[in-house]
Each structure stands twice: as C-alpha cells, then as structure tokens.
Design a protein around this motif. Sequence first.
Motif, PDB file in Angstrom:
ATOM      1  N   GLN A 193     -11.006  -7.371   5.427  1.00 19.73           N
ATOM      2  CA  GLN A 193     -11.557  -6.483   6.452  1.00 19.73           C
ATOM      3  C   GLN A 193     -10.552  -5.359   6.751  1.00 19.73           C
ATOM      4  O   GLN A 193      -9.927  -5.333   7.810  1.00 19.73           O
ATOM      5  N   PRO A 194     -10.402  -4.397   5.840  1.00 22.16           N
ATOM      6  CA  PRO A 194      -9.442  -3.302   6.032  1.00 22.16           C
ATOM      7  C   PRO A 194     -10.076  -2.118   6.760  1.00 22.16           C
ATOM      8  O   PRO A 194     -11.255  -2.153   7.102  1.00 22.16           O
ATOM      9  N   PHE A 217      -8.233   2.458   1.315  1.00 16.63           N
ATOM     10  CA  PHE A 217      -8.452   1.325   2.210  1.00 16.63           C
ATOM     11  C   PHE A 217      -7.128   0.589   2.359  1.00 16.63           C
ATOM     12  O   PHE A 217      -6.402   0.395   1.383  1.00 16.63           O
ATOM     13  N   TYR A 218      -6.820   0.171   3.580  1.00 21.96           N
ATOM     14  CA  TYR A 218      -5.524  -0.459   3.840  1.00 21.96           C
ATOM     15  C   TYR A 218      -5.662  -1.530   4.915  1.00 21.96           C
ATOM     16  O   TYR A 218      -6.403  -1.372   5.882  1.00 21.96           O
ATOM     17  N   GLY A 219      -4.882  -2.593   4.749  1.00 19.59           N
ATOM     18  CA  GLY A 219      -4.815  -3.637   5.761  1.00 19.59           C
ATOM     19  C   GLY A 219      -5.814  -4.747   5.518  1.00 19.59           C
ATOM     20  O   GLY A 219      -6.474  -4.826   4.487  1.00 19.59           O
ATOM     21  N   GLY A 220      -5.902  -5.615   6.494  1.00 15.75           N
ATOM     22  CA  GLY A 220      -6.817  -6.743   6.397  1.00 15.75           C
ATOM     23  C   GLY A 220      -6.178  -7.986   5.858  1.00 15.75           C
ATOM     24  O   GLY A 220      -6.408  -9.078   6.352  1.00 15.75           O
ATOM     25  N   THR A 221      -5.347  -7.848   4.814  1.00 11.32           N
ATOM     26  CA  THR A 221      -4.626  -8.970   4.219  1.00 11.32           C
ATOM     27  C   THR A 221      -3.358  -8.446   3.573  1.00 11.32           C
ATOM     28  O   THR A 221      -3.416  -7.650   2.635  1.00 11.32           O
ATOM     29  N   GLY A 222      -2.213  -8.835   4.070  1.00  9.45           N
ATOM     30  CA  GLY A 222      -0.958  -8.587   3.383  1.00  9.45           C
ATOM     31  C   GLY A 222      -0.583  -7.151   3.102  1.00  9.45           C
ATOM     32  O   GLY A 222       0.212  -6.884   2.207  1.00  9.45           O
ATOM     33  N   GLY A 223      -1.140  -6.191   3.823  1.00 11.27           N
ATOM     34  CA  GLY A 223      -0.770  -4.805   3.593  1.00 11.27           C
ATOM     35  C   GLY A 223      -1.269  -4.230   2.283  1.00 11.27           C
ATOM     36  O   GLY A 223      -0.792  -3.193   1.818  1.00 11.27           O
ATOM     37  N   ALA A 260       1.428  -7.010   7.661  1.00 12.25           N
ATOM     38  CA  ALA A 260       0.043  -7.445   7.461  1.00 12.25           C
ATOM     39  C   ALA A 260      -0.665  -7.510   8.802  1.00 12.25           C
ATOM     40  O   ALA A 260      -0.174  -8.129   9.748  1.00 12.25           O
ATOM     41  N   ARG A 261      -1.822  -6.846   8.891  1.00 12.99           N
ATOM     42  CA  ARG A 261      -2.555  -6.856  10.148  1.00 12.99           C
ATOM     43  C   ARG A 261      -4.003  -6.426   9.927  1.00 12.99           C
ATOM     44  O   ARG A 261      -4.338  -5.831   8.905  1.00 12.99           O
TER      45      ARG A 261
END
Length: 339
Positions: free
Chosen positions: A141-142, A154-160, A181-182
Amino acid sequence: DSNGNNFQGDPDTYTVDYDTVGQSLNIVYADSTKGWLPVSDDAVEDVGINTSATQRGIFAQGYAGGSDRLSMSNLVNSSGVIATDVTGVGTVRMNAGAASYGYDKAIFAFGDSGSTTNISNLVNNSGVMQSDTTGVGTARQPKAAEYDGNKAVFYGGTGGISNKVSSSGVVATDTSGVGTARSYLAGVRYGGDKAVFAYGGGSGSELNVKNLVSNTGVVSADATGVGTARYGLSAAAYSTDKGAFAYGTNGGSNVSLKNLVSNTGVIAADVTGVGTVRQNLAACSYGGDKGIFAYGDTGGGSRVNTRNLMSNSGVIAADASGAGTAREALCAAGYSQTA
C-alpha cells in the motif's frame, strides 16, 4: 546553439526555434543532462520536456465501511468542481497510490483489495479508467508522485521499496528500499521535475521524515523532518513548482495542519489548518496551478465528501460542498492538459 550545453535535454546541435513576434524568454541552467530550461516563454510552447501542468483531476477507489471497498471514480474539472460518481472499473480496493504520468494521463496502482495487491489501472487523458493491468513489484500500500514532467514513482508501504513508472505508464520492478519503512505517507511533485515523500507511519509511530526524489526517480535517504509527525495525510502540487502536505492524524486526533514545500524541496513549519479535520483523504492538482483536497474520515468512521480548494499561492480554502460517495482511503491524480 545553446553555448555548448544541452537545451531541455537536447544536445547543442539541436536547433532551438522560438519565432513568435514580440515574445520574451527566460531560461535557467539545470544540470549537464537537462541543460537550459525555459521558466518563462510567453506565447510559446516548450520543445523537448513538457512541463505544462494538468488541468483536471480524478479521485477513485476507497473505503466506505464494513467490507465495502470501492472502484468508483469522480472527475474534477478545471475549476475544481467534483462530479458525481462514475461506475467503477477494475478491482475494488483501498489505500492504493496514484500519480500523473505521460504529461496528461494518470495511473492508480497497488493497494488493498481484501489482501495487498500490485495491479494497476491507467487513466487516459479523457479521465476514463482502464481495466486492470497485471501487477509488477511487491504487493503493498504505497503512495505515488510525479517526477521529470512525465513519469511517476510509487514509494513506501513495505521496506522503503520504490517502483518507477515510465512515460507510457509501465510499472517497473522493485528498487531496493531506501529510508524508513512506513505506510500512510504522502508524496508530491516540486521544482518542476522532482518529488518528495514525507510523514507516514501508523498508530504509535507517527513520523515527519522526508525523502527527496531526483529527476531520474531515485529516492534519497531520510532527511530531517519538519512539522507535526502524522500519517493519513495527503499532498498536492500548486503554482508551477511547489507543493503542500495537509491534514492527517497524529495518532491521537485528526488535524487540518498544512506544510508547504518550496521549489527546492524544503518543507516549512506547520500552518494553522483550515477546514474539517480528517485523515485518509486524497488530493491532486487541477486548473494548471492549483490543488484540491477531498473526502476522508473525520473520526470514528464518519466519512465525508467535503472538498477544500488550494490556490496557486498555497492557501487552502474553507470547506466546500462535495459530490459523490463519502469515503476514505481513496487516491487521486491529475490528468489532461485541456481545461
């Protein structure tokens, strides 16, 4: 001739032709790759890179409570008016990401359809959502942002992890994670061809770190954040080279705070909020140089379709009547260069 340097990415051998009578031209030197870039060319259309901003927007997907994930969309005209619901296309989902690409189109991808997914849906320059495209990259879910005028990331959601999107809307495979990661962060274009992702986290781990994105789509390491740490916010571009993050939750309560982004990617301190406090809303640009924030959750699952317009100087207006199904966890992007 451009004095031995590139002009909008074209070599010095390229003939730069501005032939409108009485025109004026201002240019700045960007770097060895882009070379000289016009910042003002009255009555003239740029050659090479097209930096024209989108005129229209589209809000789509989201969550209306219970198991009610959605695929509907709502178009935004060049005056910032949101239209009624359009029957959804593609897999229903929430917490996806969306951004403009190809100068006048948009892409919605990833999200939660009951489980995390990596499918994508392209939006043409008429605002028509296309059917599902087979996913690429880690399902998560980035969030997303435009860069280089015609691409997205697309960035984020899992582990950067990040995934670039080409000027034709093709999502690339994963790029190794950079930064903290966030989830539930936001991203926005700045400086004409770059982007910034900031804030995010989750209950009990709200953050205000930022990660700049270069004009080649490379996400940088964490930089010190500014403003109230929060998540569930959104962001939109305004003017020709600036952006704003607004709204969200600090984990204890929803807020309507705003943080402006300069054309060098510097995030300013909190500005007292305007409009209904809420989280999990969406935002996009419209009208060439303005932004719109809409929908969201005001607390306790009370979902709204309220909209707040942002001027070309970054001022967010008071609540305006919304349209369409009240929902949260949707996303939005600009499209079309025709008003």
